[in-house]
Design an enzyme around this catalytic site. Structure first.
Site, mmCIF file in Angstrom:
data_model
loop_
_atom_site.group_PDB
_atom_site.id
_atom_site.type_symbol
_atom_site.label_atom_id
_atom_site.label_comp_id
_atom_site.label_asym_id
_atom_site.label_seq_id
_atom_site.Cartn_x
_atom_site.Cartn_y
_atom_site.Cartn_z
ATOM 1 C CE LYS A 48 -34.177 11.090 62.325
ATOM 2 N NZ LYS A 48 -33.334 11.916 63.155
ATOM 3 N NE ARG A 149 -32.502 14.664 70.977
ATOM 4 C CZ ARG A 149 -32.643 14.488 69.653
ATOM 5 N NH1 ARG A 149 -34.009 14.641 68.957
ATOM 6 N NH2 ARG A 149 -31.837 14.310 68.705
ATOM 7 C CG HIS A 178 -28.911 16.128 67.344
ATOM 8 N ND1 HIS A 178 -28.659 16.047 66.135
ATOM 9 C CD2 HIS A 178 -30.176 16.575 67.374
ATOM 10 C CE1 HIS A 178 -29.697 16.329 65.383
ATOM 11 N NE2 HIS A 178 -30.588 16.448 66.085
ATOM 12 N NE ARG A 236 -25.686 12.862 64.161
ATOM 13 C CZ ARG A 236 -24.939 13.550 65.036
ATOM 14 N NH1 ARG A 236 -23.839 13.355 65.275
ATOM 15 N NH2 ARG A 236 -25.867 14.502 65.442
ATOM 16 C CE1 TYR A 284 -68.093 12.878 58.079
ATOM 17 C CE2 TYR A 284 -66.039 13.108 57.445
ATOM 18 C CZ TYR A 284 -66.831 12.518 57.378
ATOM 19 O OH TYR A 284 -67.072 11.055 57.339
ATOM 20 C CB CYS A 331 -62.952 12.774 54.458
ATOM 21 S SG CYS A 331 -64.172 13.789 54.332
ATOM 22 C CG MET A 332 -59.320 7.935 57.595
ATOM 23 S SD MET A 332 -59.999 6.831 58.501
ATOM 24 C CE MET A 332 -60.384 7.368 59.873
ATOM 25 C CG ASP A 333 -60.935 7.006 53.806
ATOM 26 O OD1 ASP A 333 -59.727 6.262 54.455
ATOM 27 O OD2 ASP A 333 -62.038 6.505 54.193
HETATM 28 C C1 LIG Z 1 -32.487 12.468 62.391
HETATM 29 C C2 LIG Z 1 -31.227 12.991 63.065
HETATM 30 C C3 LIG Z 1 -30.112 13.341 62.183
HETATM 31 C C4 LIG Z 1 -30.461 13.684 60.729
HETATM 32 O O1 LIG Z 1 -31.033 15.090 60.640
HETATM 33 P P1 LIG Z 1 -31.336 15.904 59.273
HETATM 34 O O2 LIG Z 1 -31.480 17.170 59.534
HETATM 35 O O3 LIG Z 1 -32.500 15.061 58.792
HETATM 36 O O4 LIG Z 1 -29.934 15.696 58.392
HETATM 37 C C5 LIG Z 1 -28.777 13.343 62.504
HETATM 38 N N1 LIG Z 1 -28.622 13.184 63.883
HETATM 39 C C6 LIG Z 1 -29.295 13.000 64.949
HETATM 40 C C7 LIG Z 1 -29.022 12.527 66.166
HETATM 41 C C8 LIG Z 1 -30.857 12.626 64.537
HETATM 42 O O5 LIG Z 1 -31.738 12.213 65.289
#
Ligand SMILES: *Cc1c(COP(=O)(O)O)cnc(C)c1O
Length: 428
Positions: A48, A149, A178, A236, A284, A331-333
């Site tokens: 992601k 969540r 999770h 995951r 700045y 700064c930005m850049d």
């Molecule tokens: C982002 C995410 C993960 C991955 O987590 P890491 O700590 O980066 O391994 C796993 N499960 C869910 C639901 C997530 O949103």
């Protein structure tokens, strides 16, 4: 410097001082360590947010070639980007789907997070309206276990899983949760409780076609029983794939005794150099004043590149193997680095590399600490205007460094892997 040829081949270095170099060999290495540690659990590679800033298509292709067969993203468009790039493997979309988004899941064979009873009902309705013989909709039923969540409590989730399992055109590909604090030793009891609520839901759901899954990187590193207690399951993992862990490397960057390798090196270049007298105020707001005569390097990187403004006056960068402080407001850049009295680093010149994080500079974890955040955000915020250059450390399978100039192959974002050699084989 030679004039820039507007017709130069596309493999020339990008015309910007700031680049993020991604070592796909490191991603492969990390995936191998994760899979070894997790086995018999399978890896669901989390790509992601553009693979935490590393480039989702390149990372997913690399992992697919290495045999990884399950992927996850947060949003539907992220999954579509992978489908368009030819990734046909199962992809779970983590977020709670909005009703109007469901047909896209079916069309592109994406795993749906069944985050509520209403989503389960919409999935059943969608399945009912599909042509006979269409691929089943893959449902991952989310169990609320303590993150508050998305998801339903265990009894409801179990009921939804049973119902979906009996529905034609739906496959229950997962029952999952999770963890809220898997990496916090003081929260072990809470994490164990989350696991047992998931197990309770799994018992209530009965046999499903897919897997019961929970572990993320912190759980794989610090709560391995959550991997062992579920079978078949997925880990995951995102952060560890990119060679990052939530803690300082000494604590947890190893898996099964081998070190994870950070995959991203974020660098810029000195675009201007000058010597200022004591009392000169910098940037700045005039927040920093030179205490003595010093050389200042102006670096072509700023918060517009994802180098947080909060790092002003806090961060260090690597120049020629040494550390120097960032002074004045970012700064930005652009930003300014204090090279100290003129005799301190006399060889530093315009065009020299500045390592913001990665080999030769601080780590992403250091940058996270300085900017009061976590390595997840440090990698993810490297902005889209920063070109990603891809290298393959040829000897990475042995964990060795490739010979400069020969095996460090670099390509910019749009090109196939393995083409031109970087200048001097160095990160640039
Ligand atoms: C982002 C995410 C993960 C991955 O987590 P890491 O700590 O980066 O391994 C796993 N499960 C869910 C639901 C997530 O949103």
């Amino acid at each position: 410097m030679p004039a820039t040829d507007p017709l130069a081949p596309a493999d020339d270095p990008p015309l910007t001082p700031t680049t993020a170099t991604v070592d796909l060999g490191a991603v492969r290495h990390n995936a191998r360590l994760i899979r070894k540690r997790a086995a018999p659990a399978d890896l669901m590679a989390v790509v992601k947010a553009d693979a935490y800033g590393h480039g989702a298509v390149r990372v997913a292709r690399t992992l697919r070639e290495a045999g990884v067969s399950h992927f996850a993203v947060a949003r539907v468009p992220e999954a579509l980007e992978l489908r368009e790039a030819g990734i046909e493997a199962p992809i779970q979309v983590f977020e709670a789907p909005l009703p109007g988004h469901l047909p896209a899941y079916a069309r592109h064979r994406l795993g749906v997070t069944v985050s509520s009873r209403a989503v389960a009902e919409a999935v059943v309705e969608l399945a009912g309206g599909r042509a006979p013989g269409a691929a089943p909709i893959r449902a991952h039923v989310k169990v609320e276990t303590g993150m508050e969540r998305i998801g339903e409590p265990p009894e409801v989730a179990a009921e939804l899983a049973r119902h979906l399992a009996k529905t034609d055109g739906v496959e229950v590909a997962g029952l999952w949760t999770h963890f809220a604090a898997a990496d916090e030793p003081g929260q072990k009891d809470f994490t164990r409780r989350q696991l047992s609520i998931l197990q309770e839901a799994a018992a209530g759901a009965g046999p499903i076609a897919g897997r019961v899954h929970a572990a993320n990187t912190p759980a794989l590193l610090h709560f391995e029983e959550s991997v062992r207690a579920l079978d078949p399951t997925f880990v995951r993992c995102g952060l560890s794939l990119y060679g990052l862990t939530p803690f300082p490397p000494a604590v947890s960057a190893s898996l099964g005794g081998q070190q994870l390798r950070p995959a991203m090196r974020f660098t810029s270049k000195i675009t201007h150099l000058k010597t200022v007298e004591a009392g000169a105020s910098v940037s700045y707001g005039r927040g920093w004043t030179a205490p003595e005569r010093v050389r200042l390097a102006t670096v072509g990187c700023g918060y517009g590149d994802g180098y947080a403004r909060l790092l002003s006056g806090r961060a260090e960068v690597g120049v020629a193997g040494r550390r120097f402080p960032v002074v004045g407001r970012i700064c930005m850049d652009l930003m300014m680095v204090n090279l100290g009295p003129p005799e301190t680093a006399p060889d530093v010149a315009t065009g020299d590399a500045v390592v913001l994080f990665g080999p030769g500079g601080p780590s992403a974890v250091d940058v996270a600490d300085w900017s009061e955040t976590i390595p997840y955000e440090v990698a993810t915020r490297v902005s889209s205007r920063v070109p990603r250059r891809y290298i393959e450390e040829a000897a990475s399978e042995q964990g060795k460094t490739a010979l400069p100039g020969t095996a460090n192959r670099a390509t910019t974002g749009a090109q196939p892997a393995g083409a031109p050699v970087t200048e001097n084989g160095r990160f640039s």
